[in-house]
Design a protein around this motif. Structure first.
Motif, short mmCIF file in Angstrom:
data_model
loop_
_atom_site.label_atom_id
_atom_site.label_comp_id
_atom_site.label_asym_id
_atom_site.label_seq_id
_atom_site.Cartn_x
_atom_site.Cartn_y
_atom_site.Cartn_z
N LEU A 111 0.81 -1.21 0.00
CA LEU A 111 0.00 0.00 0.00
C LEU A 111 0.84 1.26 0.00
O LEU A 111 0.32 2.35 -0.22
CB LEU A 111 -0.94 0.00 1.21
CG LEU A 111 -2.07 -1.04 1.19
CD1 LEU A 111 -3.00 -0.83 2.37
CD2 LEU A 111 -2.84 -0.98 -0.12
N LEU A 131 -4.38 -0.46 -4.82
CA LEU A 131 -5.71 -1.05 -4.73
C LEU A 131 -6.50 -0.86 -6.03
O LEU A 131 -7.27 -1.74 -6.42
CB LEU A 131 -6.48 -0.47 -3.55
CG LEU A 131 -5.93 -0.83 -2.17
CD1 LEU A 131 -6.81 -0.24 -1.08
CD2 LEU A 131 -5.80 -2.34 -2.01
N VAL A 152 -0.52 -3.22 5.31
CA VAL A 152 -1.86 -2.91 5.82
C VAL A 152 -1.74 -2.62 7.32
O VAL A 152 -1.18 -3.43 8.06
CB VAL A 152 -2.81 -4.10 5.59
CG1 VAL A 152 -4.15 -3.87 6.28
CG2 VAL A 152 -3.00 -4.36 4.10
N THR A 153 -2.25 -1.47 7.75
CA THR A 153 -2.08 -1.09 9.16
C THR A 153 -3.38 -0.74 9.88
O THR A 153 -3.35 -0.47 11.07
CB THR A 153 -1.11 0.11 9.29
OG1 THR A 153 -1.63 1.21 8.52
CG2 THR A 153 0.28 -0.26 8.80
N ASP A 154 -4.51 -0.70 9.17
CA ASP A 154 -5.76 -0.41 9.87
C ASP A 154 -6.93 -1.12 9.20
O ASP A 154 -6.80 -1.71 8.12
CB ASP A 154 -6.02 1.10 9.98
CG ASP A 154 -6.18 1.80 8.63
OD1 ASP A 154 -6.87 1.24 7.74
OD2 ASP A 154 -5.65 2.90 8.46
N ASP A 211 -9.72 -0.05 7.83
CA ASP A 211 -10.22 0.46 6.55
C ASP A 211 -9.35 -0.03 5.39
O ASP A 211 -9.87 -0.40 4.33
CB ASP A 211 -10.25 1.99 6.56
CG ASP A 211 -11.35 2.54 7.47
OD1 ASP A 211 -12.29 1.77 7.80
OD2 ASP A 211 -11.27 3.72 7.84
N GLN A 212 -8.03 -0.01 5.59
CA GLN A 212 -7.13 -0.52 4.56
C GLN A 212 -7.37 -2.00 4.30
O GLN A 212 -7.38 -2.45 3.15
CB GLN A 212 -5.68 -0.29 4.96
CG GLN A 212 -5.24 1.16 4.96
CD GLN A 212 -3.81 1.32 5.43
OE1 GLN A 212 -3.24 0.42 6.07
NE2 GLN A 212 -3.21 2.45 5.11
N ALA A 255 -8.50 -3.67 0.81
CA ALA A 255 -7.66 -4.67 0.15
C ALA A 255 -8.45 -5.94 -0.16
O ALA A 255 -8.35 -6.51 -1.25
CB ALA A 255 -6.45 -5.00 1.02
N THR A 313 0.79 -7.54 7.20
CA THR A 313 0.91 -6.29 7.95
C THR A 313 2.33 -6.17 8.51
O THR A 313 3.00 -7.18 8.72
CB THR A 313 -0.09 -6.23 9.13
OG1 THR A 313 0.47 -6.93 10.25
CG2 THR A 313 -1.43 -6.84 8.77
#
Length: 219
Positions: A52, A58, A79-81, A83-84, A88, A98
């Protein structure tokens, strides 16, 4: 009681698991992906982690998944949250990676039926993700620890499945696999200058060397 808890764990995609090699691909922009990914896939790479941190990942993912359908798993990393992660998965990621430890992200991903490999550095971080149901855990940054760390983990956590990432070159990849890693995650040492006009044949040779190594059974 702890013994009554059923952990939901989604297995890594079979192609990724059998290849034992995930290539982390960071590009200046998603438009630069395809020419490099074409070389990697043609050289036998079967698992591609798109990040990301690359703008447009995306948006490009559905087309890239279709492009490599049947020959390579295309996952999403960095990916850290929540919503992400949702974005994805909605874009078609075959698996999630992550750089952090988050039981909540593990639960969210497994609940959606998508494999997830969360990152961690300490035994506590790695076990937290594994206990939450991670498909495997990412030892990151592995270059700071070395393959000997695997033996330390195996003592208290004999069933833990791990993937080293960060600073893994051809030599250390071999050592990590011999130490029990289910796969290795490789970026810069394989990609080199691929996104800076580097020689495609040199990239192919590096990829083929990693593929051949990871196909060998540890002695």
């Amino acid at each position: 009681m702890t013994g009554d808890v059923v952990i939901q764990r989604v297995a890594l995609p079979s192609r990724t698991a059998s290849a034992r090699l995930i290539v982390v691909v960071r590009a200046p922009d998603a438009a630069a992906y395809a020419p490099v990914l074409d070389v990697l896939v043609d050289a036998g790479i079967q698992s591609l982690e798109l990040t990301l941190s690359t703008p447009g990942t995306l948006e490009a993912l559905p087309q890239l998944r279709e492009r490599y359908d049947g020959v390579a798993d295309v996952g999403v990393g960095t990916v850290t949250d929540a919503d992400q992660l949702t974005a994805a998965i909605d874009s078609g990621a075959r698996y999630i990676v992550t750089p952090i430890t988050s039981a909540e992200l593990v639960t969210q991903s497994t609940g959606a039926g998508v494999p997830i490999v969360p990152g961690g550095f300490t035994p506590t971080e790695l076990f937290t993700s594994w206990a939450a149901g991670a498909s495997a855990v990412k030892v990151f940054p592995a270059g700071r620890l070395g393959p000997g760390y695997a033996a330390d983990l195996r003592g208290p956590f004999p069933d833990l499945e791990f993937v080293p990432s960060g600073g893994v070159d051809l030599e250390s990849a071999d050592a990590w696999l011999r130490a029990g890693a289910v796969a290795v995650s490789v970026g810069g040492p394989l990609l080199g200058d691929a996104f800076a006009g580097g020689d495609a044949q040199a990239l192919r040779r590096r990829a083929e060397a990693f593929v051949a190594l990871c196909r060998r059974e540890p002695a």
